[in-house]
Design an enzyme around this catalytic site. Structure first.
Site, PDB file in Angstrom:
ATOM      1  N   GLY A   1      -3.487  -1.233   6.218  1.00  0.00           N
ATOM      2  CA  GLY A   1      -3.308   0.021   6.945  1.00  0.00           C
ATOM      3  C   GLY A   1      -3.540   1.355   6.776  1.00  0.00           C
TER       4      GLY A   1
ATOM      5  N   GLU B   1     -12.540  -1.936  -4.934  1.00  0.00           N
ATOM      6  CA  GLU B   1     -13.603  -2.062  -3.848  1.00  0.00           C
ATOM      7  C   GLU B   1     -14.926  -1.837  -4.098  1.00  0.00           C
ATOM      8  OE1 GLU B   1     -12.269  -1.677   0.355  1.00  0.00           O
ATOM      9  OE2 GLU B   1     -13.512   0.150   0.407  1.00  0.00           O
TER      10      GLU B   1
END
Lengths: 376, 299
Positions: A122, A239
């Site tokens: 989120g 990431e």
């Protein structure tokens, strides 16, 4: 400079290959892309197999080179990618491991590894995508809970997730990077509405998540209140560092398939197409070498280097070029959604947008690596 | 796997960089543009420093290092825009007397028929009979074309992979220089009351410069380690792209100044252009990779 692997690393590779050879035929058939509960069960089943074989930890505590071998071999063998476990294994898990309390690590890490709980992310909001720090979802303290209201978008796996790594604004008066907090939100809490979002590829890969006075225990806060931006940056460097390793291996395989297909139907004799494929071969060889370089730098420094943004920029465009070239190989069949590579071509359109747009990445490279002044 | 420079390799790179900074700085570069000709004293100094004998075994009087070290040295030469038939002389070391020491200047006829520094060379490898001189686009690389030269390499004649790789290393160095010059200019030059590097359009040009350099660097260094012809061809294509597009973007960042003879940018671009036409660049590397791709896919 050394590109050879140590005997221990080669041993790890051999054992992994051996195990994959036995494990993969035992996998049940893959569910259809729209069957979310089926996909969840399938991805968790694979994670459980990895856990039982002792490979579940590889993303977290293996040497970077060992992890590189793991990603290379699993992709070469056609093993499932992390799928629904993506956020848990590659985002939330490492963040909790680095920034969480002992109690939080004990509660959340093991279920991720055992393939029992799925996480979603989120972060993005309708008015805060590339400018992530502009997020507006509010959280205020009420007794032992935070109360959260707002909405999130581009939330992968939200339909089937147990937990959400949630960024909320806890101090609206602070500078925009300062008043943010990182929470672990249970997805079955009252007040959460999940609405699937249909992408241009036709499937519901993401969801919008609406939060209406959702109560999240304060004990679920990872890191200090208003320190969520720093916690998040830990996750994002991860990431950009190594998240695409398996995909480079996959792209190289696709390129080989394209060459074979072009050769089979005579298009290989067209020097323009042949040389375009050769240039892509050069491109993906180089991206694989850049991956090895970045991994070696991470081994030396302990953190993914600045190479992540450089890699992400080049890779996302190369991937789109690969599938555009696939369309040239396919000819009219490139318009048929049932043909291989056609859906991949559509999916590839997200690569220059997701995880930081190319424009944002160029600004990062220019300001943080080249030291150019901030400005407009 | 430790795919990064060792301390010895860093020291070697720094040594070559220091030597070239001392003996071939910007003033020397501009002087060379005005007075064409090979600096024999510098050539001998390179020889004495082991530039040409780098890969020659110690038993044969060489330095006894490998391809990765040669690539680092050639990268520095490309960064300094050092003129001369560097790769041909390096490849002749141990074979042609005096080449290793920098006493003999060796040039080579390319498979396509181009030959650089023909008039200045002591030894020519290949048949240059009847070669005629071109008015070379690069003021620092005199060029001849042989009588039979078609501009395309004969099918049965491919360039020596080491020459292909060393040329790639020079391109990488030139690309690095283009990136450095662009960033330096973007920081210093002010327009509209701020450094032009604060503008996103300029910033993004510079970022792409660096991305191309780093992708090419990983490919060139890896090819130096594996010495695999496919890796070398891939490295060459990416280094050619990094050098040519890098020099063009650097010119763009320099604006009107970049279009002048006084700015060094055109020297980077012209040298990069010359190298793309020599020693196995372009279609030769593409076709080699295409063959490898198909063979690997067939397995």
């Amino acid at each position: 400079m050394d590109l050879s692997y140590s005997p221990e690393e080669e041993d790890f590779r051999a054992r992994l290959r051996d195990w994959l050879g036995k494990a993969l035929p035992a996998l049940p058939p893959k569910p259809s892309p729209d069957d979310w509960p089926g996909r969840r069960a399938w991805d968790l089943g694979w994670q459980r197999m990895l856990y039982d074989a002792g490979y579940a930890h590889v993303h977290w505590d293996a040497e970077p080179t060992t992890r590189l071998i793991f990603l290379e071999e699993t992709e070469k063998a056609g093993a499932p990618y992390v799928g629904a476990n993506f956020v848990g294994l590659l985002h939330a898990g490492p963040t909790i491991a680095a920034e969480g309390t002992d109690a939080q690590r004990a509660r959340w890490l093991e279920p991720i590894l055992r393939g029992e709980e799925v996480w979603c992310q989120g972060f993005s909001e309708p008015d805060a995508g590339s400018d992530l720090a502009a997020l507006r979802t509010r959280a205020w303290r009420d007794g032992d809970d935070y109360v959260v209201s707002g909405s999130k978008i581009w939330t992968s796996h939200a339909e089937v997730a147990d937990w959400c790594e949630l960024l909320v604004r806890t101090d609206p008066t602070a500078a925009k990077h300062r008043g943010i907090t990182w929470l672990a939100m249970p997805m079955d809490a009252p007040g959460i509405t999940v609405r699937p979002l249909r992408t241009l590829a036709g499937s519901a890969e993401f969801a919008e998540v609406f939060l209406d006075e959702v109560r999240v225990p304060a004990a679920h806060r990872v890191g200090e209140e208003n320190d969520g931006w720093r916690v998040t940056m830990v996750t994002l460097s991860f990431e950009r560092g190594t998240a695409f390793v398996g995909e480079v291996v996959a792209c190289r395989r696709v390129l080989g398939e394209l060459a074979r297909a072009a050769h089979a139907d005579g298009r290989w004799d067209d020097p323009v197409l042949r040389r375009r494929l050769a240039l892509l071969e050069a491109e993906f060889r180089a991206l694989w070498r850049l991956t090895q370089w970045n991994v070696s730098e991470a081994s030396a420094g302990g953190v993914p280097g600045v190479g992540g943004s450089i890699f992400k920029l080049r890779y996302s465009h190369a991937r789109q070029e690969l599938y555009d070239t696939a369309a040239d190989v396919l000819g009219d069949a490139a318009l048929d959604l049932d043909r291989p590579w056609v859906l991949d071509r559509l999916s590839s359109l997200s690569y220059t947008i997701a995880a930081g747009t190319s424009q944002i990445q160029r600004t990062i490279v220019a300001e943080r690596i080249l030291g150019l002044p901030k400005g407009r | 796997m430790r795919f990064r420079l060792t301390d010895d390799q860093r020291a070697l790179r720094q040594g070559v960089r220091d030597l070239l900074a001392r003996r071939f700085d910007r003033d020397a570069l501009r002087a060379a543009v005005e007075r064409p000709g090979l600096d024999r004293a510098l050539w001998r100094e390179l020889g004495a420093a082991g530039f040409f004998a780098l890969r020659l075994p110690e038993a044969a009087g060489g330095v006894g290092l490998g391809l990765p070290e040669a690539v680092l040295a050639f990268e520095e030469a490309g960064r300094a825009l050092l003129p001369g038939p560097l790769a041909a002389t390096h490849l002749a070391a141990g074979r042609v007397p005096g080449a290793a020491e920098g006493e003999t200047v060796v040039t080579a006829v390319d498979p396509g028929g181009l030959v650089e520094w023909l008039a200045e060379a002591d030894v020519v490898e290949g048949d240059a009979t009847g070669a005629v001189s071109l008015r070379s686009v690069d003021p620092l690389t005199p060029l001849h074309r042989t009588a039979g030269g078609s501009g395309q390499p004969a099918a049965d004649h491919v360039a020596d992979p080491v020459a292909v790789l060393l040329t790639a290393a020079e391109q990488l160095g030139t690309a690095t220089r283009a990136c450095e010059l662009a960033v330096q200019h973007a920081r210093a030059r002010e327009q509209f009351g701020q450094p032009i590097g604060a503008f996103q359009a300029v910033k993004h040009l510079c970022a792409e410069l660096l991305v191309r350099v780093e992708v090419a660097r990983a490919a060139v260094y890896a090819a130096a380690v594996t010495a695999d012809p496919g890796d070398i061809a891939a490295a060459r294509l990416l280094a050619d792209e990094a050098a040519v597009r890098g020099a063009r973007d650097c010119l763009q960042v320099h604006g009107g100044m970049g279009f002048t003879w006084e700015a060094d940018v055109h020297l980077l671009l012209k040298r990069a252009w010359v190298r793309t036409r020599r020693a196995g660049g372009g279609t030769e590397s593409e076709e080699l990779l295409a063959r490898e791709l198909l063979t690997a896919a067939g397995r």
